[in-house]
Design an enzyme around this catalytic site. Structure first.
Site, PDB file in Angstrom:
ATOM      1  N   GLU A 118       6.234   3.980  -3.695  1.00 49.91           N
ATOM      2  CA  GLU A 118       5.808   5.340  -3.988  1.00 49.91           C
ATOM      3  C   GLU A 118       5.780   6.036  -2.639  1.00 49.91           C
ATOM      4  O   GLU A 118       4.711   5.561  -1.827  1.00 49.91           O
ATOM      5  CB  GLU A 118       4.770   5.560  -5.025  1.00 49.91           C
ATOM      6  CG  GLU A 118       5.255   5.197  -6.464  1.00 49.91           C
ATOM      7  CD  GLU A 118       4.203   5.215  -7.345  1.00 49.91           C
ATOM      8  OE1 GLU A 118       4.404   5.236  -8.609  1.00 49.91           O
ATOM      9  OE2 GLU A 118       2.754   5.309  -7.045  1.00 49.91           O
ATOM     10  N   CYS A 131       2.443  11.034   2.828  1.00 55.60           N
ATOM     11  CA  CYS A 131       1.718   9.590   2.781  1.00 55.60           C
ATOM     12  C   CYS A 131       2.820   8.815   2.398  1.00 55.60           C
ATOM     13  O   CYS A 131       3.562   8.667   1.527  1.00 55.60           O
ATOM     14  CB  CYS A 131       0.589   9.604   1.707  1.00 55.60           C
ATOM     15  SG  CYS A 131      -0.106   8.234   1.277  1.00 55.60           S
ATOM     16  N   CYS A 138       0.149  -4.605  -2.599  1.00 55.36           N
ATOM     17  CA  CYS A 138      -0.891  -4.902  -1.347  1.00 55.36           C
ATOM     18  C   CYS A 138      -1.504  -6.194  -1.692  1.00 55.36           C
ATOM     19  O   CYS A 138      -1.562  -6.589  -2.842  1.00 55.36           O
ATOM     20  CB  CYS A 138      -1.788  -3.850  -1.435  1.00 55.36           C
ATOM     21  SG  CYS A 138      -2.973  -3.706  -0.246  1.00 55.36           S
ATOM     22  N   CYS A 142      -8.751  -4.168  -2.824  1.00 52.98           N
ATOM     23  CA  CYS A 142     -10.131  -3.202  -2.690  1.00 52.98           C
ATOM     24  C   CYS A 142     -10.295  -2.823  -4.066  1.00 52.98           C
ATOM     25  O   CYS A 142      -9.413  -2.407  -4.908  1.00 52.98           O
ATOM     26  CB  CYS A 142      -9.677  -1.992  -1.552  1.00 52.98           C
ATOM     27  SG  CYS A 142      -9.436  -2.480  -0.210  1.00 52.98           S
ATOM     28  N   CYS A 145      -9.246   0.909  -5.728  1.00 50.47           N
ATOM     29  CA  CYS A 145      -7.760   1.323  -5.357  1.00 50.47           C
ATOM     30  C   CYS A 145      -6.732   0.690  -6.255  1.00 50.47           C
ATOM     31  O   CYS A 145      -6.728  -0.597  -6.406  1.00 50.47           O
ATOM     32  CB  CYS A 145      -7.422   0.510  -3.944  1.00 50.47           C
ATOM     33  SG  CYS A 145      -5.870   1.017  -3.371  1.00 50.47           S
ATOM     34  N   CYS A 377      -5.318   9.680  -3.595  1.00 46.48           N
ATOM     35  CA  CYS A 377      -5.612   8.603  -2.946  1.00 46.48           C
ATOM     36  C   CYS A 377      -6.207   7.524  -3.565  1.00 46.48           C
ATOM     37  O   CYS A 377      -7.047   7.735  -4.491  1.00 46.48           O
ATOM     38  CB  CYS A 377      -6.696   9.060  -1.981  1.00 46.48           C
ATOM     39  SG  CYS A 377      -7.344   7.808  -0.749  1.00 46.48           S
TER      40      CYS A 377
END
Length: 397
Positions: A118, A131, A138, A142, A145, A377
């Site tokens: 994305e 972005c 990933c 975290c 996230c 975010c």
């Protein structure tokens, strides 16, 4: 996966079963491609400049469009290469004008069904920020996230990274001859919809350093996509060994996902902290090449209710950053399904911001954008992964 295997995760340059695309190629790679089809060595530099300009300045989709290139070379190029883009699977537009594209990358081997990433476009009155992602998934996990709940699939190649900007520019009419969307949601000042790039999408950019560095060189080339390196920001959770090389070789701006002022808390929020604790990370920031009051490092700090948002933590943040040319970007937590945190109360965020600002640091509070389409975010996660997860849940019921 350990760090070594991540650093060497494959980032393919060509598709399987189709002509290799030149979209995203560096100047050196483009020159090699021309040499491979018989362009004389004495012409390589000139032809590279011509093709480069057509691909990156004009955004062409067909070699036939290159009017100052002979028909013979255009035909040979078309027989050996393509200008294929990734497929835009979906486009979502938020009520605030934020756009999110789900992009399916061409398969890289017989088993690959096409990975998806994305990227998000955020318009403001005086700028437009894209972005982009550097990995499929990933590995950093975290805890605040959403992307961190999706396992790493692979690194993106430099060409796949660059192609995100090309796709976005096409969608926004940001190449010569294209018409921008007539929805009144693009920036109202200036004449370019995309002025800034942030590597803040899916993935940890510094675990894909070589491809990010190559991509920055293409994005910033003044005869093509022409984005200033001062308008390209690479965000890291703190991969300390690669930070100096980023500043020296890529010359981009740096953002650091800090989010805590104590190691015990940051260990939970950003598990990479166990390997590179706060003191080590901040020392790397102090020595980051090119850092100055004119090129400040951005420290990202997500505001989590009753977790990291106290006045005492604001004061400790000021102490930790002493001597670093910095600004602190305060990010109200953006919720996602199953998230273990809540966003700090607004008055708490404002008090934190005031303490930091009064100490002499810029401390803007990032306005949440695109929450209604999970484009804010920390919310990115490929739609395919979400659908598969839902299917697994339904199968268990």
């Amino acid at each position: 996966m350990n760090e070594i295997s991540l650093m060497s995760a494959p980032a393919p340059e060509a598709t399987i079963g189709t002509l290799p695309s030149l979209l995203g190629a560096t100047r050196e790679e483009l020159g090699d491609a021309l040499a491979a089809i018989g362009v004389p060595e004495r012409e390589i530099r000139m032809r590279t400049a011509q093709v480069w300009h057509w691909i990156y300045f004009h955004g062409i989709r067909s070699f036939d469009t290159m009017l100052n290139v002979g028909k013979g070379l255009r035909t040979t190029l078309a027989a050996h290469y393509s200008l294929e883009r990734p497929q835009v699977v979906s486009e979502q537009v938020s009520v605030d004008g934020t756009r999110k594209w789900l992009i399916r990358l061409p398969p890289v081997d017989a088993q690959d069904r096409g990975a998806e990433v994305e990227c998000v476009y955020i318009p403001e009155s005086d700028r437009g920020t894209l972005c982009i992602s550097s990995q499929v998934g990933c590995t950093l996990t975290c805890s605040f996230c959403h992307t961190g709940t999706q396992k790493l699939v692979r690194n993106l190649s430099a060409r796949e990274i660059v192609s995100q900007l090309v796709v976005a520019r096409e969608k926004l009419g940001d190449f010569p001859g294209l018409v921008p969307p007539k929805d009144g949601l693009l920036p109202t000042e200036g004449n370019r919809p995309i002025t800034n790039i942030v590597f803040m999408g899916m993935g940890e950019p510094l675990y894909n350093f070589d491809n990010v560095r190559k991509a920055v060189s293409v994005l910033s080339d003044g005869e093509g996509l022409s984005l200033s390196r001062r308008r390209i920001t690479v965000s890291t959770a703190g991969v300390v060994p690669q930070m100096e090389a980023l500043g020296r070789e890529a010359g981009s701006m740096l953002a650091v996902s800090l989010h805590a002022v104590r190691d015990d808390l940051r260990d939970k929020l950003v598990p990479l902290n166990k390997k590179y604790p706060i003191k080590t990370l901040l020392e790397a920031c102090r020595t980051y090449p090119g850092a100055s009051n004119a090129r400040r490092i951005t420290f990202e700090y997500v505001m989590l209710k009753d977790i990291n948002d106290s006045p005492a933590e604001a004061r400790e943040l000021i102490r930790l950053l002493k001597g670093i040319p910095a600004k602190i970007n305060l990010i109200p937590f953006n919720p996602w399904p199953g998230a273990p945190y809540d966003c700090s109360d607004w008055d708490r965020i404002e008090r934190f911001s005031d303490i930091v600002f009064n100490a002499g640091y810029a401390s803007p509070v990032r306005t949440p954008r695109g929450r209604d389409i999970l484009a804010a975010c920390g919310q990115l996660k490929s739609e395919t992964e979400k659908l598969r997860a839902r299917a697994r849940l339904l199968g268990e019921d």
